[in-house]
Design a protein around this motif. Structure first.
Motif, PDB file in Angstrom:
ATOM      1  N   ARG A 263       0.824  -1.206   0.000  1.00  0.00           N
ATOM      2  CA  ARG A 263       0.000   0.000   0.000  1.00  0.00           C
ATOM      3  C   ARG A 263       0.864   1.264   0.000  1.00  0.00           C
ATOM      4  O   ARG A 263       0.462   2.290  -0.548  1.00  0.00           O
ATOM      5  N   MET A 264       2.031   1.175   0.603  1.00  0.00           N
ATOM      6  CA  MET A 264       2.892   2.346   0.706  1.00  0.00           C
ATOM      7  C   MET A 264       3.683   2.622  -0.567  1.00  0.00           C
ATOM      8  O   MET A 264       4.292   3.674  -0.709  1.00  0.00           O
ATOM      9  N   GLN A 265       3.674   1.680  -1.511  1.00  0.00           N
ATOM     10  CA  GLN A 265       4.417   1.859  -2.745  1.00  0.00           C
ATOM     11  C   GLN A 265       3.633   2.743  -3.715  1.00  0.00           C
ATOM     12  O   GLN A 265       2.431   2.573  -3.897  1.00  0.00           O
ATOM     13  N   GLN A 266       4.297   3.680  -4.347  1.00  0.00           N
ATOM     14  CA  GLN A 266       3.647   4.525  -5.336  1.00  0.00           C
ATOM     15  C   GLN A 266       3.404   3.764  -6.636  1.00  0.00           C
ATOM     16  O   GLN A 266       4.219   2.942  -7.045  1.00  0.00           O
ATOM     17  N   ASP A 267       2.256   4.043  -7.284  1.00  0.00           N
ATOM     18  CA  ASP A 267       2.054   3.519  -8.620  1.00  0.00           C
ATOM     19  C   ASP A 267       2.659   4.506  -9.618  1.00  0.00           C
ATOM     20  O   ASP A 267       3.235   5.523  -9.238  1.00  0.00           O
ATOM     21  N   GLU A 268       2.542   4.222 -10.908  1.00  0.00           N
ATOM     22  CA  GLU A 268       3.213   5.036 -11.911  1.00  0.00           C
ATOM     23  C   GLU A 268       2.733   6.485 -11.902  1.00  0.00           C
ATOM     24  O   GLU A 268       3.523   7.423 -12.055  1.00  0.00           O
ATOM     25  N   LEU A 269       1.415   6.669 -11.733  1.00  0.00           N
ATOM     26  CA  LEU A 269       0.907   8.036 -11.745  1.00  0.00           C
ATOM     27  C   LEU A 269       1.450   8.830 -10.560  1.00  0.00           C
ATOM     28  O   LEU A 269       1.839   9.987 -10.705  1.00  0.00           O
ATOM     29  N   GLN A 270       1.476   8.216  -9.404  1.00  0.00           N
ATOM     30  CA  GLN A 270       1.984   8.912  -8.217  1.00  0.00           C
ATOM     31  C   GLN A 270       3.458   9.253  -8.381  1.00  0.00           C
ATOM     32  O   GLN A 270       3.901  10.332  -7.985  1.00  0.00           O
ATOM     33  N   LYS A 271       4.222   8.353  -8.973  1.00  0.00           N
ATOM     34  CA  LYS A 271       5.633   8.642  -9.227  1.00  0.00           C
ATOM     35  C   LYS A 271       5.762   9.807 -10.209  1.00  0.00           C
ATOM     36  O   LYS A 271       6.604  10.684 -10.044  1.00  0.00           O
ATOM     37  N   ALA A 272       4.916   9.788 -11.241  1.00  0.00           N
ATOM     38  CA  ALA A 272       4.985  10.834 -12.259  1.00  0.00           C
ATOM     39  C   ALA A 272       4.660  12.203 -11.681  1.00  0.00           C
ATOM     40  O   ALA A 272       5.185  13.223 -12.134  1.00  0.00           O
ATOM     41  N   CYS A 273       3.804  12.244 -10.674  1.00  0.00           N
ATOM     42  CA  CYS A 273       3.375  13.511 -10.093  1.00  0.00           C
ATOM     43  C   CYS A 273       4.231  13.942  -8.904  1.00  0.00           C
ATOM     44  O   CYS A 273       4.038  15.036  -8.377  1.00  0.00           O
ATOM     45  N   SER A 274       5.150  13.103  -8.473  1.00  0.00           N
ATOM     46  CA  SER A 274       5.970  13.408  -7.295  1.00  0.00           C
ATOM     47  C   SER A 274       7.208  14.191  -7.701  1.00  0.00           C
ATOM     48  O   SER A 274       8.321  13.664  -7.700  1.00  0.00           O
ATOM     49  N   ILE A 275       7.001  15.434  -8.049  1.00  0.00           N
ATOM     50  CA  ILE A 275       8.109  16.300  -8.423  1.00  0.00           C
ATOM     51  C   ILE A 275       8.588  17.035  -7.174  1.00  0.00           C
ATOM     52  O   ILE A 275       7.795  17.614  -6.437  1.00  0.00           O
ATOM     53  N   ILE A 276       9.881  17.031  -6.939  1.00  0.00           N
ATOM     54  CA  ILE A 276      10.448  17.686  -5.770  1.00  0.00           C
ATOM     55  C   ILE A 276      10.335  19.205  -5.922  1.00  0.00           C
ATOM     56  O   ILE A 276      10.596  19.758  -6.982  1.00  0.00           O
ATOM     57  N   GLY A 277       9.915  19.867  -4.850  1.00  0.00           N
ATOM     58  CA  GLY A 277       9.768  21.320  -4.889  1.00  0.00           C
ATOM     59  C   GLY A 277       8.441  21.732  -5.484  1.00  0.00           C
ATOM     60  O   GLY A 277       7.434  21.050  -5.339  1.00  0.00           O
ATOM     61  N   ASP A 278       8.443  22.845  -6.208  1.00  0.00           N
ATOM     62  CA  ASP A 278       7.199  23.373  -6.775  1.00  0.00           C
ATOM     63  C   ASP A 278       7.047  23.050  -8.253  1.00  0.00           C
ATOM     64  O   ASP A 278       6.209  23.623  -8.949  1.00  0.00           O
ATOM     65  N   GLY A 279       7.865  22.156  -8.765  1.00  0.00           N
ATOM     66  CA  GLY A 279       7.797  21.837 -10.180  1.00  0.00           C
ATOM     67  C   GLY A 279       6.573  21.015 -10.548  1.00  0.00           C
ATOM     68  O   GLY A 279       5.864  20.498  -9.687  1.00  0.00           O
ATOM     69  N   LYS A 280       6.321  20.901 -11.839  1.00  0.00           N
ATOM     70  CA  LYS A 280       5.234  20.097 -12.359  1.00  0.00           C
ATOM     71  C   LYS A 280       5.774  19.218 -13.478  1.00  0.00           C
ATOM     72  O   LYS A 280       6.786  19.556 -14.111  1.00  0.00           O
ATOM     73  N   PRO A 281       5.107  18.099 -13.749  1.00  0.00           N
ATOM     74  CA  PRO A 281       5.544  17.270 -14.881  1.00  0.00           C
ATOM     75  C   PRO A 281       5.490  18.068 -16.180  1.00  0.00           C
ATOM     76  O   PRO A 281       4.713  19.011 -16.309  1.00  0.00           O
ATOM     77  N   ASP A 282       6.298  17.674 -17.149  1.00  0.00           N
ATOM     78  CA  ASP A 282       6.290  18.365 -18.431  1.00  0.00           C
ATOM     79  C   ASP A 282       4.995  18.056 -19.188  1.00  0.00           C
ATOM     80  O   ASP A 282       4.203  17.202 -18.793  1.00  0.00           O
ATOM     81  N   GLU A 283       4.784  18.759 -20.281  1.00  0.00           N
ATOM     82  CA  GLU A 283       3.532  18.623 -21.024  1.00  0.00           C
ATOM     83  C   GLU A 283       3.332  17.223 -21.575  1.00  0.00           C
ATOM     84  O   GLU A 283       2.215  16.717 -21.634  1.00  0.00           O
ATOM     85  N   GLU A 284       4.421  16.580 -21.990  1.00  0.00           N
ATOM     86  CA  GLU A 284       4.309  15.215 -22.511  1.00  0.00           C
ATOM     87  C   GLU A 284       3.801  14.260 -21.439  1.00  0.00           C
ATOM     88  O   GLU A 284       2.952  13.403 -21.688  1.00  0.00           O
ATOM     89  N   THR A 285       4.327  14.420 -20.238  1.00  0.00           N
ATOM     90  CA  THR A 285       3.887  13.572 -19.126  1.00  0.00           C
ATOM     91  C   THR A 285       2.442  13.868 -18.752  1.00  0.00           C
ATOM     92  O   THR A 285       1.655  12.945 -18.493  1.00  0.00           O
ATOM     93  N   MET A 286       2.068  15.142 -18.715  1.00  0.00           N
ATOM     94  CA  MET A 286       0.690  15.521 -18.375  1.00  0.00           C
ATOM     95  C   MET A 286      -0.287  14.918 -19.388  1.00  0.00           C
ATOM     96  O   MET A 286      -1.355  14.421 -19.020  1.00  0.00           O
ATOM     97  N   ALA A 287       0.091  14.957 -20.669  1.00  0.00           N
ATOM     98  CA  ALA A 287      -0.764  14.386 -21.708  1.00  0.00           C
ATOM     99  C   ALA A 287      -0.887  12.873 -21.537  1.00  0.00           C
ATOM    100  O   ALA A 287      -1.973  12.294 -21.713  1.00  0.00           O
ATOM    101  N   ALA A 288       0.222  12.227 -21.176  1.00  0.00           N
ATOM    102  CA  ALA A 288       0.201  10.782 -20.955  1.00  0.00           C
ATOM    103  C   ALA A 288      -0.679  10.428 -19.768  1.00  0.00           C
ATOM    104  O   ALA A 288      -1.394   9.416 -19.781  1.00  0.00           O
ATOM    105  N   ILE A 289      -0.663  11.263 -18.728  1.00  0.00           N
ATOM    106  CA  ILE A 289      -1.502  11.037 -17.553  1.00  0.00           C
ATOM    107  C   ILE A 289      -2.978  11.149 -17.939  1.00  0.00           C
ATOM    108  O   ILE A 289      -3.807  10.322 -17.535  1.00  0.00           O
ATOM    109  N   ARG A 290      -3.324  12.166 -18.714  1.00  0.00           N
ATOM    110  CA  ARG A 290      -4.722  12.331 -19.146  1.00  0.00           C
ATOM    111  C   ARG A 290      -5.193  11.130 -19.961  1.00  0.00           C
ATOM    112  O   ARG A 290      -6.302  10.630 -19.775  1.00  0.00           O
ATOM    113  N   THR A 291      -4.337  10.683 -20.866  1.00  0.00           N
ATOM    114  CA  THR A 291      -4.696   9.538 -21.712  1.00  0.00           C
ATOM    115  C   THR A 291      -4.900   8.283 -20.877  1.00  0.00           C
ATOM    116  O   THR A 291      -5.881   7.545 -21.053  1.00  0.00           O
TER     117      THR A 291
END
Length: 232
Positions: free
Chosen positions: A73-101
């Motif tokens: 339960r404590m392990q992150q899935d792929e989406l959680q890993k993709a969204c776990s950006i250190i600091g105030d950053g956000k995933p790039d547009e390619e990653t955001m599009a992949a998440i939506r898809t």
């Protein structure tokens, strides 16, 4: 839940940010002491969660009600890993599009289309935090249904006080009506909100299997039904 290929390209784009320094933990010295100062913040968090507590804190080997163990339960899935950006950053547009898809691919619609259920049951579900606890004293779902804990983040009717993390939903159905696009939007948001808002903090109630289609229909009825106190 999420196809590995859907997010692979995006995750790879910032994997070096997430896992800089690797996941290897600092080794204990001859006295058995671990030097926390030798760890990166990521390594320290991993150590405290998965290693330090195995000796007497959390029992990560205990079986979970939904299957698997507490460690799983404590392990992150792929989406959680993709969204776990250190600091105030956000995933790039390619990653955001992949998440939506990937989020869209995860949504399963009811046969016969999206329908509203029982708003009274929906009210109880929206205001219930009953679900899946970590521990040996499991919640008995034969006695009480799994709730949506919607009240933690949203204000619904004025007869009870909800949270203010998410949008206020008082009068939602009265203001927006029940057109097919509106119903689809709300169904999608409950099922997997990342289809509209990648890396949102709102849970994926449907794709996670936490709420079934009937429960989603009932919570939607609480939001839309003219008889519901939400729309008084």
């Amino acid at each position: 839940m999420f196809k590995k290929t859907s997010l692979a390209a995006g995750v790879a784009a910032f994997a070096t940010i997430l896992f800089a320094g690797g996941c290897a933990f600092a080794e204990a010295d001859k006295s058995g002491q671990v030097d926390y100062t030798a760890m990166t913040p990521h390594e320290l968090a991993e150590y405290l969660i998965f290693e330090a507590n195995d000796g007497g804190g959390f029992n990560l080997a205990q079986e979970m009600q939904e299957g698997g163990t507490a460690r799983d339960r404590m392990q992150q899935d792929e989406l959680q890993k993709a969204c776990s950006i250190i600091g105030d950053g956000k995933p790039d547009e390619e990653t955001m599009a992949a998440i939506r898809t990937a989020a869209q691919e995860s949504i399963v619609y009811p046969e016969g289309g999206i329908q509203l259920g029982n708003w009274e049951r929906g009210r109880e579900l929206a205001w219930s935090g009953f679900g899946y606890r970590v521990g040996h004293n499991y919640d008995d779902h034969n006695v009480r249904e799994v709730g949506g804990t919607c009240y933690n983040c949203h204000q619904f009717a004025t007869d009870r006080t909800g949270g203010n993390v998410g949008p206020v939903l008082t009068g939602y159905g009265k203001m927006r009506g029940t057109s097919e696009p509106i119903l689809k939007y709300v169904y999608d948001m409950i099922y997997n909100p990342h289809v509209y808002f990648p890396c949102t903090h709102m849970p994926r109630f449907g794709s996670s299997g936490f709420l079934d289609k009937e429960s989603i229909a009932d919570i939607m009825a609480y939001m839309f039904d003219p008889e519901s106190p939400v729309n008084e």
